[in-house]
Design a protein around this motif. Structure first.
Motif, PDB file in Angstrom:
ATOM      1  N   ASN A 137      13.801  44.335  96.318  1.00 50.02           N
ATOM      2  CA  ASN A 137      14.281  45.159  95.214  1.00 50.02           C
ATOM      3  C   ASN A 137      13.135  45.396  94.238  1.00 50.02           C
ATOM      4  OD1 ASN A 137      15.609  46.412  93.128  1.00 50.02           O
ATOM      5  ND2 ASN A 137      16.641  44.558  92.404  1.00 50.02           N
ATOM      6  N   GLY A 148      14.766  39.752  96.059  1.00 47.71           N
ATOM      7  CA  GLY A 148      15.453  40.354  97.195  1.00 47.71           C
ATOM      8  C   GLY A 148      16.211  39.336  98.020  1.00 47.71           C
ATOM      9  N   SER A 186      13.510  54.503  99.093  1.00 47.23           N
ATOM     10  CA  SER A 186      13.594  53.365  99.999  1.00 47.23           C
ATOM     11  C   SER A 186      12.671  53.646 101.180  1.00 47.23           C
ATOM     12  CB  SER A 186      15.019  53.158 100.493  1.00 47.23           C
ATOM     13  OG  SER A 186      15.104  52.026 101.312  1.00 47.23           O
TER      14      SER A 186
END
Length: 370
Positions: A275, A336, A363
């Protein structure tokens, strides 16, 4: 006999100064001695270095070895005229690779090659190597300095490092215990570390910047000083977490960034989900991205982007792992998780709009092992 020939040659006539080499050895002996540890006395001068594993406390050890260099970061050191930090980089690139396998670095050797041996310059390099050894608990057990006129121009030089570590049989980290639901902890980097400098140097050259200019992202240092911030050594903090049994795996984020390195430590059927919103891109990376118009995906596969080591831990041990790592001085945070994924192990890095300079949510997935 032609005008350009002599009746009696010496090695120095060919560009190799044996006296300078001997002077360098005398200068670096105290540096090597400062790295003494159990298992070795760190004396230089023999044809080989000795290390006693039993004296170091091992009963049934597995040896782990790693070798690496500093890459084109050396060109920055040469142009900036500063050589006292690249030795730390050399050690860091090797010992960080050892600790991710659960091994304690024990001994280190260096190889330095140059076109013309400048004693003070090489002594400065070795001072950094000794500092890296002290930080990692390694003994500088030996090395080689080669003066090779014709192979390298003037004061240009190259470095290679060799590190050997050990772990008791059955304690190595191999990623086999990584599973769906595990948490990813990031340990912040000290900067670019030692990867991506061909791109960094290209941007500096294309924008006609000087390494003696103030760094646009760090006004307390010149551009050269800021870009030469040495690679962080994670050995002592990670060994503490390993010995406490709080982690499943470690990943040293080097060339290839998150996308290429994390899959190397994951078992088949898993994905590392990073993330990117969990932390701010450090100023040096934001500057590079802006100056080069570098896409977010390219950043994630080229640089460490502010996290030089990733720790994989079970959800029920995350807090304990964070406490240990932070207690050892690391800036550590959850970045993450691991999820189940059909096929080869891979890595996905995702962010929202404005994260890492992106104009929209993003992403990127790449990598693959198994």
């Amino acid at each position: 006999m032609s005008e350009n020939t002599k009746s009696q040659y010496t090695y120095k006539d060919a560009g190799v100064d044996i006296d300078a080499g001997e002077s360098l050895v005398e200068k670096i002996k105290p540096m090597a001695a400062s790295t003494r540890r159990a298992g070795s006395d760190a004396s230089l001068g023999g044809f080989g270095g000795l290390f006693d594993l039993k004296a170091a406390g091992y009963s049934d050890p597995i040896l782990v070895a790693a070798t690496d260099g500093v890459g084109t970061k050396l060109k920055v050191a040469l142009e900036a005229g500063r050589h006292d930090t690249v030795g730390i980089d050399l050690v860091a690139m090797c010992v960080n690779d050892l600790v991710v396998q659960g091994a304690e670095p024990l001994l280190f050797l260096d190889y330095m090659a140059t076109g013309h041996l400048e004693v003070d310059q090489m002594a400065s390099v070795v001072s950094g190597i000794a500092e890296g050894c002290r930080q990692s608990g390694s003994v500088l057990i030996g090395g080689e300095t080669a003066e090779m006129p014709g192979m390298y121009s003037g004061g240009d030089y190259d470095l290679a490092g060799f590190s050997v570590g050990a772990a008791e049989r059955g304690t190595l980290l191999d990623g086999a215990h990584v599973k769906d639901g595990d948490v990813l902890i990031g340990l912040t980097s000290s900067g670019i570390h030692s990867n991506g400098y061909s791109l960094v140097r290209r941007l500096v050259d294309d924008h006609k910047l000087s390494y003696n200019d103030p760094a646009p992202f760090d006004l307390d240092n010149t551009l050269g000083e800021a870009l030469l911030a040495p690679t962080k050594i994670y050995v002592k903090s990670c060994l503490s977490a390993i010995k406490a049994g709080k982690i499943h795996a470690l990943c040293h984020v080097t060339g290839g960034g998150f996308l290429e390195n994390l899959p190397r430590i994951l078992p088949k059927g898993t994905r590392a989900n990073i993330n990117a919103d969990a932390w701010n891109l450090p100023p040096v990376f934001a500057w590079l991205q802006h100056m080069g118009g570098i896409a977010t995906a390219e950043m994630a596969r080229t640089f460490n982007c502010g996290m030089g080591m990733v720790v994989v831990a079970s959800p029920n041990k995350v807090d304990e792992a964070l406490n240990i790592l932070q207690g050892e001085g690391e800036i550590a945070m959850v970045i993450g998780h691991i999820s189940a994924h059909a096929g080869k192990a891979d890595c996905q890095v995702s962010g929202n709009a404005d994260t890492w300079g992106s104009n929209s949510d993003w992403s990127v997935i790449t990598g693959g092992q198994g």
